[in-house]
Design an enzyme around this catalytic site. Structure first.
Site, PDB file in Angstrom:
ATOM      1  N   HIS A 240       0.833  -1.210   0.000  1.00  0.00           N
ATOM      2  CA  HIS A 240       0.000   0.000   0.000  1.00  0.00           C
ATOM      3  C   HIS A 240       0.871   1.266   0.000  1.00  0.00           C
ATOM      4  O   HIS A 240       0.770   2.114  -0.884  1.00  0.00           O
ATOM      5  CB  HIS A 240      -0.873   0.054   1.253  1.00  0.00           C
ATOM      6  CG  HIS A 240      -1.809  -1.086   1.447  1.00  0.00           C
ATOM      7  ND1 HIS A 240      -2.920  -1.277   0.677  1.00  0.00           N
ATOM      8  CD2 HIS A 240      -1.810  -2.100   2.346  1.00  0.00           C
ATOM      9  CE1 HIS A 240      -3.583  -2.346   1.098  1.00  0.00           C
ATOM     10  NE2 HIS A 240      -2.925  -2.864   2.105  1.00  0.00           N
TER      11      HIS A 240
HETATM   12  C1  BDR Z   1      -3.100   1.458   4.994  1.00  0.00           C
HETATM   13  O1  BDR Z   1      -3.417   1.124   6.339  1.00  0.00           O
HETATM   14  C2  BDR Z   1      -2.278   0.623   7.002  1.00  0.00           C
HETATM   15  O2  BDR Z   1      -2.557  -0.622   7.552  1.00  0.00           O
HETATM   16  C3  BDR Z   1      -1.173   0.554   5.995  1.00  0.00           C
HETATM   17  O3  BDR Z   1       0.042   0.987   6.582  1.00  0.00           O
HETATM   18  C4  BDR Z   1      -1.602   1.479   4.888  1.00  0.00           C
HETATM   19  O4  BDR Z   1      -1.137   2.789   5.104  1.00  0.00           O
HETATM   20  C5  BDR Z   1      -3.783   0.487   4.072  1.00  0.00           C
HETATM   21  O5  BDR Z   1      -5.154   0.550   4.249  1.00  0.00           O
END
Ligand code: BDR
Ligand code: CA
Length: 314
Positions: A240
């Site tokens: 992500h």
């Molecule tokens: C986002 O939420 C967190 O768990 C990860 O670091 C990322 O920024 C994904 O939904």
């Protein structure tokens, strides 16, 4: 051209990967890491940011501690995904440094002193950014651009049925950032769910590499891979936050469209949802929210290739 970047993080496994990618990219000059409560409480996130910099031999980069709670709602963390410390099962040596206080003040001062010059890359809940904007309205619009990992446009959520973790983490801040009229580009789950490293690749290619960074990557991702197996979800790890770094480096790898959108701040079932007004045949004057750039497509293999080459060196 080298871009000056403030990287706002809540490390977090994929935040750590985003930091590693930014450090490995000559096009990026990290002015500071600013840390926010999110995946883990602020104190753990700050420790992790300091440790990742020390691990990478880059302890000259300042770390600023920011908000320890969202603007309005109670804090939510994601230790079930990121582990008790926030870095999965990885154990990095403690850093000898202390973080500085005042992340939002740092963001506000830096953007004000260098208008149009600094890229803000935000990959956690947006509390620090919203607080910077509250210090002085117009602050975020002085950024060259604000790249945000957050939201789910035409995709289910990952933290609730309709919402993504960073926007659930601080819906009010997300809304204030969207409404700030800054040059925001969202990198939502629609894109990041297309950028994953499967467990099979971790076991077959990354684990045998034997380098320090490969070991760190494997130890960090153990828990999330296990969760995917147990829950019948994606067996691997989504990149992500690194995807947002790649957007700053190589925007041409992403399809970006402009949508009118807003963030839900009250819904019992939909709190933090990125609501995109895609109604047919409606004049702009009647649309809800703010016209915002949202990435909806990505050249996955190129993004993954850049990450493998720069972070894993393989
Ligand atoms: C986002 O939420 C967190 O768990 C990860 O670091 C990322 O920024 C994904 O939904
Ligand atoms: Ca994050």
């Amino acid at each position: 051209v080298v871009m000056d970047v403030i990287l706002d993080v809540d490390p977090g496994v994929d935040d750590a990967m985003a930091i590693l990618l930014a450090l490995a990219s000559d096009e990026i000059n990290i002015l500071a890491l600013t840390v926010v409560s999110g995946n883990v409480p602020l104190r753990s996130g700050v420790d992790n940011a300091l440790k990742v910099l020390a691990f990478s031999g880059r302890s000259e980069i300042p770390v600023y501690a920011g908000a320890d709670a969202p603007l309005v709602r109670a804090p939510v963390h994601a230790k079930q995904v990121h582990g008790e410390t926030g870095l999965g099962n990885a154990e990095l040596a403690p850093s000898e440094r202390e973080a500085r206080p005042g992340a939002s003040e740092f963001i506000q001062k830096t953007l004000t002193t260098h208008p149009g010059k600094v890229t803000v890359l935000a990959v956690g809940p947006l509390t620090n950014l919203a607080l910077a904007e509250r210090i002085e309205a117009g602050t975020l619009a002085r950024a060259k651009q604000v790249v945000v990992m957050g939201g789910a446009a035409n995709e289910p959520g990952n933290s609730s049925p309709t919402a993504e973790f960073n926007f659930v983490g601080d819906p009010h801040a997300a809304r204030e950032v969207i409404q700030s009229r800054a040059a925001v580009t969202l990198i939502p789950l629609d894109v990041t769910h297309q950028v994953g490293i499967p467990a099979e690749e971790i076991d077959r290619k990354i684990r045998p590499m034997g380098s320090g960074v490969a070991r760190f990557f494997c130890e960090m991702t153990d828990i999330v891979v296990g969760l995917g197996r147990e829950a019948g979800g994606y067996v691997g790890v989504y990149l992500h936050d690194p995807a947002a770094v790649v957007y700053a480096l190589r925007p041409e790898l992403f399809d970006v469209v402009e949508y009118w959108c807003d963030i839900e701040t009250e819904g019992e079932l939909t709190l933090g949802q990125l609501v995109v007004d895609q109604r047919e045949g409606l004049p702009e004057s009647r649309r809800r929210g703010v016209l915002t750039r949202i990435a909806v497509g990505v050249s996955s293999e190129e993004v993954l290739g850049l990450f493998r080459q720069r972070v894993l060196k393989g």
